[in-house]
Design an enzyme around this catalytic site. Structure first.
Site, PDB file in Angstrom:
ATOM      1  N   LEU A 177      26.481  79.870   5.889  1.00  0.00           N
ATOM      2  CA  LEU A 177      26.347  78.384   5.289  1.00  0.00           C
ATOM      3  C   LEU A 177      25.535  77.540   6.032  1.00  0.00           C
ATOM      4  CD1 LEU A 177      28.075  75.466   4.139  1.00  0.00           C
ATOM      5  CD2 LEU A 177      29.001  75.021   6.324  1.00  0.00           C
ATOM      6  N   TRP A 187      40.045  54.376  12.881  1.00  0.00           N
ATOM      7  CA  TRP A 187      41.263  55.045  13.033  1.00  0.00           C
ATOM      8  C   TRP A 187      41.806  54.590  14.612  1.00  0.00           C
ATOM      9  CZ3 TRP A 187      41.974  58.957  16.728  1.00  0.00           C
ATOM     10  CH2 TRP A 187      43.051  59.554  16.613  1.00  0.00           C
ATOM     11  N   SER A 192      20.253  55.884  11.846  1.00  0.00           N
ATOM     12  CA  SER A 192      19.025  55.429  12.455  1.00  0.00           C
ATOM     13  C   SER A 192      19.495  54.050  12.879  1.00  0.00           C
ATOM     14  CB  SER A 192      17.951  54.885  11.177  1.00  0.00           C
ATOM     15  OG  SER A 192      17.707  55.970  10.461  1.00  0.00           O
ATOM     16  N   GLU A 193      19.947  53.259  12.480  1.00  0.00           N
ATOM     17  CA  GLU A 193      21.381  51.822  12.257  1.00  0.00           C
ATOM     18  C   GLU A 193      22.390  51.497  13.604  1.00  0.00           C
ATOM     19  OE1 GLU A 193      20.654  52.467   8.649  1.00  0.00           O
ATOM     20  OE2 GLU A 193      18.565  51.523   8.822  1.00  0.00           O
ATOM     21  N   TRP A 233      21.774  52.811  16.389  1.00  0.00           N
ATOM     22  CA  TRP A 233      21.435  52.579  17.792  1.00  0.00           C
ATOM     23  C   TRP A 233      21.571  51.097  18.191  1.00  0.00           C
ATOM     24  CZ3 TRP A 233      20.233  56.344  20.928  1.00  0.00           C
ATOM     25  CH2 TRP A 233      19.530  57.155  20.011  1.00  0.00           C
ATOM     26  N   HIS A 243      35.880  58.999  17.570  1.00  0.00           N
ATOM     27  CA  HIS A 243      34.757  60.134  17.680  1.00  0.00           C
ATOM     28  C   HIS A 243      34.679  61.597  17.476  1.00  0.00           C
ATOM     29  CE1 HIS A 243      32.387  56.433  16.032  1.00  0.00           C
ATOM     30  NE2 HIS A 243      32.137  55.962  17.483  1.00  0.00           N
ATOM     31  N   ARG A 250      24.616  49.640  17.684  1.00  0.00           N
ATOM     32  CA  ARG A 250      25.602  49.278  18.253  1.00  0.00           C
ATOM     33  C   ARG A 250      25.946  49.252  20.199  1.00  0.00           C
ATOM     34  NH1 ARG A 250      29.861  52.926  14.922  1.00  0.00           N
ATOM     35  NH2 ARG A 250      29.224  52.551  13.158  1.00  0.00           N
ATOM     36  N   ASP A 259      32.985  58.556   7.821  1.00  0.00           N
ATOM     37  CA  ASP A 259      33.388  57.055   8.046  1.00  0.00           C
ATOM     38  C   ASP A 259      34.505  56.626   8.630  1.00  0.00           C
ATOM     39  OD1 ASP A 259      32.276  54.207   8.987  1.00  0.00           O
ATOM     40  OD2 ASP A 259      32.621  53.492   6.666  1.00  0.00           O
ATOM     41  N   GLY A 260      34.755  56.028   9.800  1.00  0.00           N
ATOM     42  CA  GLY A 260      36.679  55.376   9.364  1.00  0.00           C
ATOM     43  C   GLY A 260      36.791  55.440  10.730  1.00  0.00           C
ATOM     44  N   SER A 281      24.329  53.919   2.045  1.00  0.00           N
ATOM     45  CA  SER A 281      23.947  52.833   3.854  1.00  0.00           C
ATOM     46  C   SER A 281      22.819  54.100   4.427  1.00  0.00           C
ATOM     47  CB  SER A 281      25.831  53.271   4.339  1.00  0.00           C
ATOM     48  OG  SER A 281      26.080  52.510   4.496  1.00  0.00           O
TER      49      SER A 281
HETATM   50  C1  FPP Z   1      31.729  56.359  11.555  1.00  0.00           C
HETATM   51  O1  FPP Z   1      32.029  55.473  12.008  1.00  0.00           O
HETATM   52  C2  FPP Z   1      31.227  57.752  12.755  1.00  0.00           C
HETATM   53  C3  FPP Z   1      29.875  57.649  13.301  1.00  0.00           C
HETATM   54  C4  FPP Z   1      29.159  56.895  13.775  1.00  0.00           C
HETATM   55  C5  FPP Z   1      30.395  59.081  13.993  1.00  0.00           C
HETATM   56  C6  FPP Z   1      30.784  59.917  13.679  1.00  0.00           C
HETATM   57  C7  FPP Z   1      30.062  61.800  14.603  1.00  0.00           C
HETATM   58  C8  FPP Z   1      31.548  62.463  14.557  1.00  0.00           C
HETATM   59  C9  FPP Z   1      32.708  62.225  13.517  1.00  0.00           C
HETATM   60  C10 FPP Z   1      31.531  63.271  15.398  1.00  0.00           C
HETATM   61  C11 FPP Z   1      30.699  63.885  15.006  1.00  0.00           C
HETATM   62  C12 FPP Z   1      29.832  65.324  15.640  1.00  0.00           C
HETATM   63  C13 FPP Z   1      28.790  66.559  15.302  1.00  0.00           C
HETATM   64  C14 FPP Z   1      28.239  66.766  15.861  1.00  0.00           C
HETATM   65  C15 FPP Z   1      28.569  66.702  14.239  1.00  0.00           C
HETATM   66  P1  FPP Z   1      32.792  54.310  12.202  1.00  0.00           P
HETATM   67  O2  FPP Z   1      32.611  54.668  13.829  1.00  0.00           O
HETATM   68  O3  FPP Z   1      31.711  53.337  11.608  1.00  0.00           O
HETATM   69  O4  FPP Z   1      34.018  53.667  11.363  1.00  0.00           O
HETATM   70  P2  FPP Z   1      34.778  52.807  11.209  1.00  0.00           P
HETATM   71  O5  FPP Z   1      34.341  51.957  10.230  1.00  0.00           O
HETATM   72  O6  FPP Z   1      36.055  52.953  11.497  1.00  0.00           O
HETATM   73  O7  FPP Z   1      34.635  51.349  12.897  1.00  0.00           O
END
Ligand code: FPP
Length: 252
Positions: free
Chosen positions: A129, A23, A64-65, A67, A35, A69, A18-19, A194
């Protein structure tokens, strides 16, 4: 009393990444840039878990949630997943990582489903792994799909309802065959589950990090492992029943 920190490694690490959005916002960038930056710690965690011989790593990439966004963000995330798979799969395979996807894959694009099937097929025989990527995944959905599978078996007469015990139920979940999550890490400062692994994280130690996911580095992962090693895992027993100093005990 300070407990000695034994060098014990969790068998199964699960991470809510998350984050990314915050960022990116802090740098005046689009959320998609966050991302994208989030792929670096993904690589680092795979390398570190491989090096430490962690059995399984499960990453929450899209719930699932999620979507709900904005469509542009969902589209850019789905594009990123396809790109990341195309780019990384050869190296994952070379490192003997066995990749599996968990979640309702029917909701994903045909293009992404094809990449997922190819990645699972290519790495299916690997002995390194076990990497699970949760996409369109929800813990409640997982429990429901398991209940439906078992209900169908009961309806067909192949299974007696009384034969459904915890083991049998767990074998119908998406993480069938893997040890329970022992360490659940969530970055980004929120302290919530979550709808992640509701069944499989029943006894997980929870590590909440204030770091935003793109800033999650080796030192912070090490801090999470040290935290895990310092926990006395009791599984309902009293501390007197648990062997003195038996920190980092295994999930029964
Ligand atoms: C949540 O942060 C993050 C996500 C919904 C996407 C996570 C995906 C990646 C890090 C890419 C990974 C890819 C693979 C193939 C494993 P947020 O957007 O909710 O952040 P916020 O809380 O600051 O808004």
């Amino acid at each position: 009393m300070t407990r000695a920190v034994p060098n014990i490694v969790p068998r199964h690490v699960a991470i809510t990444m998350d984050g990314n959005g915050r960022w990116a916002a802090a740098r005046g960038l689009a959320r998609s840039a966050g991302h994208k930056a989030g792929l670096d710690p993904v690589r680092m965690c795979i390398q570190e878990c491989t090096r430490r011989e962690v059995t399984a790593l499960t990453l929450f990439a899209f719930s699932s949630e999620n979507w709900r966004r904005p469509v542009e963000e969902v589209a850019s995330l789905m594009g990123l997943f396809v790109e990341a798979l195309d780019r990384e799969i050869a190296e994952l395979h070379a490192n003997r990582v066995r990749v599996r996807f968990i979640g309702d894959r029917r909701t994903l694009s045909v293009r992404l489903q094809a990449r997922i099937a190819a990645a699972e097929e290519r790495t299916g025989g690997n002995d390194g792994l076990r990497l699970q990527i949760a996409m369109s995944y929800g813990g409640r959905w997982d429990i429901l799909q398991a209940a439906q599978k078992l209900a169908k078996e009961c309806a067909s007469g192949a299974l007696r309802p009384e034969a459904i015990d915890e083991q049998r139920f767990a074998a119908s979940l998406q993480l069938a065959g893997l040890p329970d999550a022992e360490l659940l890490i969530r970055t980004g400062g929120e302290q919530r589950i979550s709808n992640f692994l509701l069944w499989n994280a029943a006894y997980a130690e929870l590590y909440f990090s204030d770091r935003l996911w793109p800033d999650f580095d080796v030192a912070e992962l090490e801090a999470a492992f040290a935290f895990f090693g310092s926990r006395q895992r009791r599984f309902g027993r009293t501390s007197e029943q648990v062997e003195p100093g038996a920190s980092g005990g295994r999930t029964p």
